[in-house]
Design an enzyme around this catalytic site. Structure first.
Site, PDB file in Angstrom:
ATOM      1  N   ASP A  46       0.828  -1.210   0.000  1.00 41.64           N
ATOM      2  CA  ASP A  46       0.000   0.000   0.000  1.00 41.64           C
ATOM      3  C   ASP A  46       0.866   1.265   0.000  1.00 41.64           C
ATOM      4  O   ASP A  46       1.873   1.339   0.702  1.00 41.64           O
ATOM      5  CB  ASP A  46      -0.856  -0.037   1.287  1.00 41.64           C
ATOM      6  N   HIS A  93     -10.166  -0.558  -6.203  1.00 45.15           N
ATOM      7  CA  HIS A  93     -11.174  -0.163  -5.217  1.00 45.15           C
ATOM      8  C   HIS A  93     -11.139   1.334  -4.889  1.00 45.15           C
ATOM      9  O   HIS A  93     -11.948   1.802  -4.094  1.00 45.15           O
ATOM     10  CB  HIS A  93     -10.964  -0.987  -3.937  1.00 45.15           C
ATOM     11  N   ASP A  94     -10.184   2.058  -5.466  1.00 41.01           N
ATOM     12  CA  ASP A  94     -10.092   3.501  -5.217  1.00 41.01           C
ATOM     13  C   ASP A  94     -10.568   4.338  -6.400  1.00 41.01           C
ATOM     14  O   ASP A  94     -10.608   5.566  -6.307  1.00 41.01           O
ATOM     15  CB  ASP A  94      -8.631   3.890  -4.915  1.00 41.01           C
TER      16      ASP A  94
END
Ligand code: GLC
Length: 542
Positions: free
Chosen positions: A206, A330-331
């Site tokens: 991440d 997912h962003d």
């Protein structure tokens, strides 16, 4: 692909990666939230699709302020998602089917509920004080500098009890770790080993480019292009000193050393940077094997602009660096919502025929679109903190649509995010039997991509104008051509003279291609054509 071809490449080079957002894949407990056992029960789909690996977004114990990207314990499973035993079962079942499992490592920050942070904030003299980024207030008592949080407001939060501010690049419940501290590094490398020992095949790391900040903590320069009516307040300043610092590469190289203690594992880095900065994360073979390339998401959907991105990326890749491409996650708003369904089919062809490892976000293979979430149902911290600008990520995180039943086969309970009305048509069960569906297109593309020419072959552009994009892939004397129309209007392609087209292998429309691929040929709107190249013409690819 033949065994000899396989032997010369790593699985993360020829394979396709599939991202699973665990809250939204499959619920087995009726709480409306997906879980690890749900993923296990749906491995049939993952296997049938033909991907090599599944990357699972975080499932570790978390207060869920940022749905798992706020980790309170790196070496366990959140009870909402199951147990470590469930994880082991999932891993064993996946491996039994030849599917690799990639975990999401969140090293930049922890949850404010992580025991490391609880201890760090307990006093200025705590043994873990230096594990996070603590600074005295500015002279006026305000934050130490002007750095902004990605989720709105200052990136500094005052801890009243100890009179200092701590830094958080994301929510205030996500304090950033101090990666200049050697103990922090060792602790996180042990976390990596914990999962690698269990058998996971790698990590998606991440916000890799955020991990190290300028230790002088100077103000960031103001952004002259900032427009508060459309842009996140994060962009008020340019993150010159708060991200992408030279010392981050030292940390990435150390993480890579941990990866290399094991066989055939991969490290993927989440990095939103321009191409020339992005490629530095390969670290001359000591960095990430796959620094995520998001340029198909961030570039306007225009053939010439996309062509420039592909060219500049291919041109900037260091020797031996392996490319990769991403079309959704997912962003980001889903690809169907960004460019429409017709173009999403063309995008699928692009993603799966470019040179480099593709990553598919769950549901893209169905043509799922963003789901409207009314303001009172918003649960994403970015929407809650910065409402009304369309920055919320709930719309692209809705449950996977498995079948035409009321809750799309996702749950027996109330799904944590609503399903769209068209879930009764856009779902795995319906689409599997429909040769013209998005799912059938993805499946055919994945099958075709098993050909080494597409999986590992070289790339060379072919001349194209206007809305068309064209390129050649070549491997061991076999060549495949691809021409794509990035609009819904027909356009004429002048087939290069040294190209002799053979059989059409697949089209984005899944219809037969009626034109003849020579001279001037009309490429219909929303169409892309993958074809054999049979000419013995001059070698174009290297
Ligand atoms: C990454 C994740 C995103 C998360 C953020 C903070 O960008 O993809 O979902 O909110 O990091 O961890």
């Amino acid at each position: 692909m033949s065994a000899s071809e396989l032997a010369r490449h790593h699985w993360w080079q020829y394979g396709v990666i599939y991202q699973i957002y665990p809250r939204s894949f499959q619920d087995t407990t009726g709480d409306g939230i997906g879980d690890l056992e749900g993923i296990r029960r749906r491995l049939d789909h993952v296997e049938w699709l033909g991907v090599e690996a599944a990357w699972i977004s975080p499932f570790f114990p978390s207060p869920m302020v940022d749905f798992g990207y706020d980790v309170a314990d790196y070496t366990d499973v959140d009870p909402r998602f199951g147990t470590l035993a469930d994880f082991d079962r999932l891993l064993a079942d996946a491996h039994g089917r030849g599917i690799k499992i990639i975990l999401d490592l969140v090293p930049n920050h922890t949850s404010d509920q992580h025991p490391w942070f609880t201890e760090s904030r307990s006093s200025r003299s705590s043994a873990r004080r230096d594990w996070y980024l603590w600074r005295d207030p500015a002279a006026d008592g305000g934050p130490p500098n002007n750095w902004r949080s990605e989720f709105g407001g200052s990136a500094w939060e005052l801890d009243k009890a100890t009179g200092q501010y701590y830094y958080h690049a994301f929510a205030k419940e996500q304090p950033d770790l101090n990666w200049r501290n050697v103990e922090v590094r060792e602790a996180m490398y042990d976390v990596m080993r914990f999962w690698l020992d269990r058998g996971v095949d790698g990590f998606r790391v991440d916000v890799m480019w955020h991990m190290v900040k300028d230790e002088r903590f100077p103000d960031n320069p103001p952004n002259p292009d900032y427009d508060p009516s459309t842009m996140s307040p994060y962009h008020e300043v340019i993150p010159t000193y708060s991200a992408d610092q030279p010392e981050v590469h030292e940390v990435v190289a150390e993480m890579r050393e941990v990866i290399d203690e094991y066989d055939e594992r991969v490290m993927i880095g989440e990095i939103y940077l321009p191409v020339e900065r992005l490629v530095t994360y390969y670290g001359e073979g000591r960095g990430a094997q796959l620094p995520f390339n998001f340029h198909l998401i961030t570039t306007p959907w225009d053939a010439r602009e996309i062509e420039v991105v592909i060219e500049s990326y291919e041109g900037a890749l260091p020797a031996e660096a392996w490319p990769n491409w991403v079309i959704g996650n997912h962003d980001q708003p889903r690809v169907v919502t960004r460019i429409g369904e017709g173009q999403a089919r063309v995008a699928a062809v692009l993603l799966l025929t470019l040179r480099g490892t593709p990553t598919i976000y769950y549901g893209e293979e169905l043509g799922m679109h963003d789901v409207d979430i009314s303001p009172d149902r918003a649960v994403d911290v970015r929407e809650i903190n910065i409402p009304g600008l369309g920055l919320g990520r709930d719309p692209q995180r809705t449950p996977m649509q498995w079948d035409a039943t009321e809750r799309a086969g996702f749950t027996d309970g109330t799904p944590w995010l609503p399903l769209p009305a068209d879930a009764s048509a856009v779902n795995v069960a319906q689409e599997r039997d429909d040769p013209g569906s998005m799912l059938s297109l993805y499946r055919s593309l994945l099958e075709l991509r098993g050909d080494p020419t597409l999986a590992v072959g070289s790339y060379a552009p072919m001349p194209a104008r206007g809305s068309l994009l064209a390129y050649l892939r070549e491997h061991a004397g076999r060549r495949i051509g691809v021409v794509l129309n990035l609009t819904s209007d027909a356009a004429v392609w002048s087939v290069p003279e040294d190209i002799e087209a053979g059989a059409v292998l697949l089209t984005a429309s899944d219809g037969p291609f009626s034109g003849s691929l020579s001279g001037e040929v009309e490429i219909p709107g929303d169409e892309a054509v993958i074809f054999e190249v049979t000419s013995a013409g001059q070698e174009r690819t290297s």
